[in-house]
Design an enzyme around this catalytic site. Structure first.
Site, PDB file in Angstrom:
ATOM      1  N   GLU A   1     -11.405   2.927  -8.535  1.00  0.00           N
ATOM      2  CA  GLU A   1     -10.455   1.840  -8.320  1.00  0.00           C
ATOM      3  C   GLU A   1     -10.948   0.990  -7.161  1.00  0.00           C
ATOM      4  OE1 GLU A   1      -6.585   3.508  -7.490  1.00  0.00           O
ATOM      5  OE2 GLU A   1      -7.327   4.762  -5.878  1.00  0.00           O
TER       6      GLU A   1
ATOM      7  N   ASP B   1      -5.414   0.016   2.477  1.00  0.00           N
ATOM      8  CA  ASP B   1      -6.152  -0.889   1.580  1.00  0.00           C
ATOM      9  C   ASP B   1      -6.562  -2.192   2.267  1.00  0.00           C
ATOM     10  OD1 ASP B   1      -5.332   1.016  -0.351  1.00  0.00           O
ATOM     11  OD2 ASP B   1      -3.534  -0.133  -0.822  1.00  0.00           O
TER      12      ASP B   1
HETATM   13  O1  FUB Z   1      -2.236   1.675  -1.973  1.00  0.00           O
HETATM   14  C1  FUB Z   1      -1.918   1.997  -3.284  1.00  0.00           C
HETATM   15  C2  FUB Z   1      -3.155   2.380  -4.026  1.00  0.00           C
HETATM   16  O2  FUB Z   1      -3.773   3.481  -3.413  1.00  0.00           O
HETATM   17  C3  FUB Z   1      -4.218   1.319  -4.033  1.00  0.00           C
HETATM   18  O3  FUB Z   1      -3.940   0.256  -4.851  1.00  0.00           O
HETATM   19  C4  FUB Z   1      -5.379   2.153  -4.367  1.00  0.00           C
HETATM   20  O4  FUB Z   1      -6.612   1.522  -4.226  1.00  0.00           O
HETATM   21  C5  FUB Z   1      -5.181   3.324  -3.435  1.00  0.00           C
HETATM   22  O5  FUB Z   1      -5.614   3.048  -2.133  1.00  0.00           O
END
Ligand code: FUB
Length: 444
Positions: free
Chosen positions: A206, A32
């Site tokens: 997301e 991320d």
């Molecule tokens: O890294 C945990 C979660 O997985 C993130 O918050 C999402 O965007 C995905 O990458």
């Protein structure tokens, strides 16, 4: 991985050895990545994956206890500035939740604001993630976390965009992508959260990341259009939209890493896409590693799709260890990339030139002076001859490396000629003999 350690008042700062390739952080798992330019350096604020174990997180799921920040002056030399925020030092975070997911960091009025999601201790206003802020005078900390999460925000993956008029917006995700204005203090909402409409209805969305270029506002996000996430974007004329779904920035991982998460920004005249893949943990996609590749735009402002590379964007000094396994191009057959030591994956990869004619190319090696020799860390079960050429398999011959049989890895030195001062693309070709494995090469 060679690294130098510096002890500071804050803890340990590790100068990682040059990492001109992907993944560019290989001393730990990272995911991320939100990249930001502060001053003349680029800072990357990623999540920090660790393997779950019994009693530590939920095996088979994400496990994240803290955040590091990394910085670089040139996208080649990276410094790990150590832990900046951890789950056991934030009042509102459940200390054993291992849920410090994707963060962001922005600069405003002399302070750095680090936004991060996690699981709260107090669940009276509902279960699930909240988003908090930690504030610092420097991009590398120390960051002081606010005592409570931001009121009115439930969700993950915070992203902050500050418009030209100074108004800051917070974006986050929870099923939908939300936006709200932030107050001048950057710690509270200044407007009611709104769901951003007209984004894909089906499949998880997301990880919003918003930026502006030439008057176009880009809302970019990972989305599961098919089975796993790919990076998509929508464009609008204001930070709150309306946005029109416009295209795909990066297709799904060819090897099935379920998540992707990204940021885009210009640095020293070139736009970059930071994203992640599970390079160091191919069989478990919740231990990820961050990467960076160049990105460019069409005249109408649409984004050209990015094809992920192993070569990455850094420039390799001829005298440094050049990891040929992070190639720019490869012959279709006969080359295999594998871990040097499957038990210690942090040691990276090797290239196996498996049959005569097999080759790989590695771009952008900088020679500050004319080299006299090449040193290669190699292994072969028999005798193999590898040619080093400039530019392509038919390019000028620079060295003939006769690799003799050995049980173990060894460093062999061969004469080099015809390499001028400057930047060159290099090719290695198995000319004849048995397969040759190459860990790295460097020049003297
Ligand atoms: O890294 C945990 C979660 O997985 C993130 O918050 C999402 O965007 C995905 O990458």
């Amino acid at each position: 991985m060679k690294k130098r350690l510096l002890f500071t008042l804050l803890g340990v700062v590790a100068i990682l050895s040059a990492r001109a390739q992907n993944p560019f952080i290989t001393n730990q798992f990272t995911a991320d990545p939100t990249a930001r330019v502060f001053g003349d350096r680029i800072y990357v604020y990623p999540s920090h994956d660790i393997p779950c174990t019994e009693g530590r997180g939920r095996p088979g799921w994400f496990c994240m206890a803290d955040y590091h920040v990394f910085s670089s002056p040139d996208l080649t030399e990276w410094t790990d500035h150590g832990v900046i925020v951890s789950q056991d030092k934030v009042d509102w975070v459940k200390p054993e939740s291992y849920s410090m997911w994707a963060p962001d960091c922005v600069f405003r009025n002399g302070k750095y604001y680090f936004y991060f999601p996690s699981t709260p201790v107090d669940t009276t206003s509902g279960r699930g993630f909240k988003i908090g802020v930690a504030v610092s005078d420097k991009p590398t900390g120390p960051f002081v976390p606010e005592k409570l999460p931001i009121k009115g925000v439930n969700g993950i993956d915070p992203n902050v965009f500050i418009d030209k008029d100074g108004q800051a917006y917070l974006y986050w995700s929870q099923g939908h992508i939300y936006v709200a204005k932030l107050k001048e203090n950057m710690l509270e909402l200044a407007s009611e959260p709104k769901i951003i409409p007209n984004l894909p209805e089906k499949g998880l969305k997301e990880g919003p990341f918003v930026f502006e270029r030439n008057g176009i506002y880009y809302l970019t996000y990972p989305h599961v259009e098919n089975k796993i996430e790919r990076l998509e974007y929508a464009v609008g004329k204001t930070p709150e939209g309306p946005f029109t779904v416009t295209g795909v920035i990066m297709d799904e991982s060819p090897t099935g890493c379920w998540t992707n998460h990204h940021s885009l920004l210009p640095f020293k005249g070139q736009w970059y896409l930071f994203y992640h893949h599970n390079d160091l943990s191919p069989e478990f996609d919740k231990n990820r590693s961050i990467r960076v590749d160049r990105v460019s735009f069409n005249e109408d402002g649409t984004i050209k799709k990015v094809v992920p590379t192993l070569r990455g964007v850094g420039v390799s000094k001829a005298t440094s260890h050049i990891q040929l396994d992070r190639y720019s191009a490869i012959s279709g057959e006969g080359v295999q990339i594998a871990f040097v030591d499957t038990a210690v994956r942090w040691n990276g990869w090797k290239a196996v030139l498996g049959k005569e004619g097999a080759w790989l190319r590695y771009n952008t090696v900088v020679f500050a002076k004319k080299p006299r020799s090449i040193i290669a860390r190699v292994q072969s079960n028999g005798d193999g001859v590898v040619e080093l050429r400039r530019g392509g398999e038919q390019g000028a011959l620079l060295s003939t490396m006769k690799v003799s049989a050995a049980k173990d890895w060894k460093e062999m030195k061969f004469p080099v000629s015809g390499v001028e001062v400057g930047t060159h693309d290099l090719v290695v070709v198995l000319k004849q003999g048995t397969p040759v494995e190459i860990d790295w090469v460097r020049f003297e």
